[in-house]
Design a protein around this motif. Structure first.
Motif, PDB file in Angstrom:
ATOM      1  N   ILE A 137       0.839  -1.207   0.000  1.00  0.00           N
ATOM      2  CA  ILE A 137       0.000   0.000   0.000  1.00  0.00           C
ATOM      3  C   ILE A 137       0.872   1.255   0.000  1.00  0.00           C
ATOM      4  N   ALA A 138       1.927   1.246   0.822  1.00  0.00           N
ATOM      5  CA  ALA A 138       2.838   2.396   0.860  1.00  0.00           C
ATOM      6  C   ALA A 138       3.519   2.590  -0.492  1.00  0.00           C
ATOM      7  N   ALA A 139       3.895   1.480  -1.141  1.00  0.00           N
ATOM      8  CA  ALA A 139       4.551   1.566  -2.451  1.00  0.00           C
ATOM      9  C   ALA A 139       3.610   2.144  -3.501  1.00  0.00           C
ATOM     10  N   ILE A 140       2.342   1.744  -3.449  1.00  0.00           N
ATOM     11  CA  ILE A 140       1.359   2.267  -4.398  1.00  0.00           C
ATOM     12  C   ILE A 140       1.167   3.770  -4.193  1.00  0.00           C
ATOM     13  N   CYS A 141       1.006   4.175  -2.936  1.00  0.00           N
ATOM     14  CA  CYS A 141       0.831   5.600  -2.628  1.00  0.00           C
ATOM     15  C   CYS A 141       2.047   6.404  -3.071  1.00  0.00           C
ATOM     16  N   PHE A 142       3.237   5.866  -2.813  1.00  0.00           N
ATOM     17  CA  PHE A 142       4.468   6.545  -3.221  1.00  0.00           C
ATOM     18  C   PHE A 142       4.547   6.631  -4.738  1.00  0.00           C
ATOM     19  N   GLY A 143       4.177   5.521  -5.412  1.00  0.00           N
ATOM     20  CA  GLY A 143       4.226   5.500  -6.865  1.00  0.00           C
ATOM     21  C   GLY A 143       3.322   6.532  -7.508  1.00  0.00           C
ATOM     22  N   VAL A 144       2.185   6.804  -6.891  1.00  0.00           N
ATOM     23  CA  VAL A 144       1.243   7.780  -7.437  1.00  0.00           C
ATOM     24  C   VAL A 144       1.848   9.178  -7.465  1.00  0.00           C
ATOM     25  N   VAL A 145       2.570   9.543  -6.416  1.00  0.00           N
ATOM     26  CA  VAL A 145       3.056  10.923  -6.297  1.00  0.00           C
ATOM     27  C   VAL A 145       4.468  11.134  -6.836  1.00  0.00           C
ATOM     28  N   VAL A 146       5.252  10.044  -6.961  1.00  0.00           N
ATOM     29  CA  VAL A 146       6.673  10.229  -7.270  1.00  0.00           C
ATOM     30  C   VAL A 146       6.944  10.882  -8.634  1.00  0.00           C
ATOM     31  N   PRO A 147       6.169  10.627  -9.697  1.00  0.00           N
ATOM     32  CA  PRO A 147       6.459  11.333 -10.955  1.00  0.00           C
ATOM     33  C   PRO A 147       6.358  12.843 -10.818  1.00  0.00           C
ATOM     34  N   ASN A 148       5.325  13.315 -10.133  1.00  0.00           N
ATOM     35  CA  ASN A 148       5.172  14.752  -9.935  1.00  0.00           C
ATOM     36  C   ASN A 148       6.288  15.315  -9.065  1.00  0.00           C
ATOM     37  N   VAL A 149       6.694  14.548  -8.048  1.00  0.00           N
ATOM     38  CA  VAL A 149       7.784  14.984  -7.169  1.00  0.00           C
ATOM     39  C   VAL A 149       9.066  15.135  -7.976  1.00  0.00           C
ATOM     40  N   MET A 150       9.377  14.135  -8.810  1.00  0.00           N
ATOM     41  CA  MET A 150      10.632  14.143  -9.562  1.00  0.00           C
ATOM     42  C   MET A 150      10.646  15.182 -10.677  1.00  0.00           C
ATOM     43  N   LEU A 151       9.516  15.360 -11.326  1.00  0.00           N
ATOM     44  CA  LEU A 151       9.497  16.213 -12.510  1.00  0.00           C
ATOM     45  C   LEU A 151       9.168  17.673 -12.230  1.00  0.00           C
TER      46      LEU A 151
END
Length: 203
Positions: free
Chosen positions: A157-171
């Motif tokens: 669940i934590a990985a899914i939540c992180f995956g949702v936001v990480v593109p916006n965080v990185m870009l």
């Protein structure tokens, strides 16, 4: 831990703590290989402001946790732990050295995936769904490591939540890659603290 880790080949039951140097070199080596393989894609990345201070801040917070906070946490009651507990449940400061390199390796792979599909003009929402699915499925494989369902569930669940936001965080965010790395490490820190308190030896 990644499913292709060298524990079995080296006969290590608790790899990160038994051989932290071996694992550090192992993941650092794969990180370098990944950077070399995808350097043409990584060079196309134009991050939004990356400074030395945020990097040192994240590293300092991790060091502070492992050297000051972690030793002060309540001792875990072994009778409350599962029969085959994951090694990170009993992690000490040394364990976080190879773990930091493992997370760096994962971050390089995530960034590469984000950049590849961003080049195809995928929107941030699409990228988030993609990384959430891939990162979540990757952590779902923990079920094959003989750990508890609760352990697999919270990491997935934590990985899914992180995956949702990480593109916006990185870009899009300032110091995005540093923040992404810090968030990734922060989950393990929070999980470790929570575990120590939930399974603490009764006073």
């Amino acid at each position: 831990m990644c499913p292709w880790s060298p524990s079995a080949g080296l006969g290590l039951s608790n790899g990160y703590q038994d051989a932290p140097f071996v694992y550090s070199v192992y993941y650092l080596g794969f990180t370098i290989i990944a950077v070399l393989l995808f350097q043409h894609r990584l060079r196309s990345w134009h991050p939004s402001v990356h400074g030395v201070v945020p990097i040192l801040t994240v590293l300092g917070l991790i060091a502070g946790f492992t050297l000051v906070v972690l030793p002060a946490l309540p001792e875990i009651d072994l009778t409350l732990a599962p029969l085959d507990p994951p090694e990170f449940m009993f992690a000490d400061a040394v364990c976080y050295i190879p773990k930091s390199f493992e997370i760096l390796f994962q971050q390089v792979l995530i960034l590469t995936i984000v950049l590849i599909f961003h080049a195809f003009r995928w929107q941030t929402l699409q990228l988030g769904l993609l990384t959430a699915a891939r990162f979540g499925l990757f952590h779902l494989t923990l079920i094959f490591n003989n750990v508890t369902v609760l352990y697999v569930a919270r990491y997935t669940i934590a990985a899914i939540c992180f995956g949702v936001v990480v593109p916006n965080v990185m870009l899009a965010m300032r110091n995005g890659a540093t923040l992404s790395y810090g968030l990734h490490c922060g989950f393990y820190v929070a999980d470790n603290i929570l575990t120590h308190f939930i399974m603490a030896v009764p006073p």
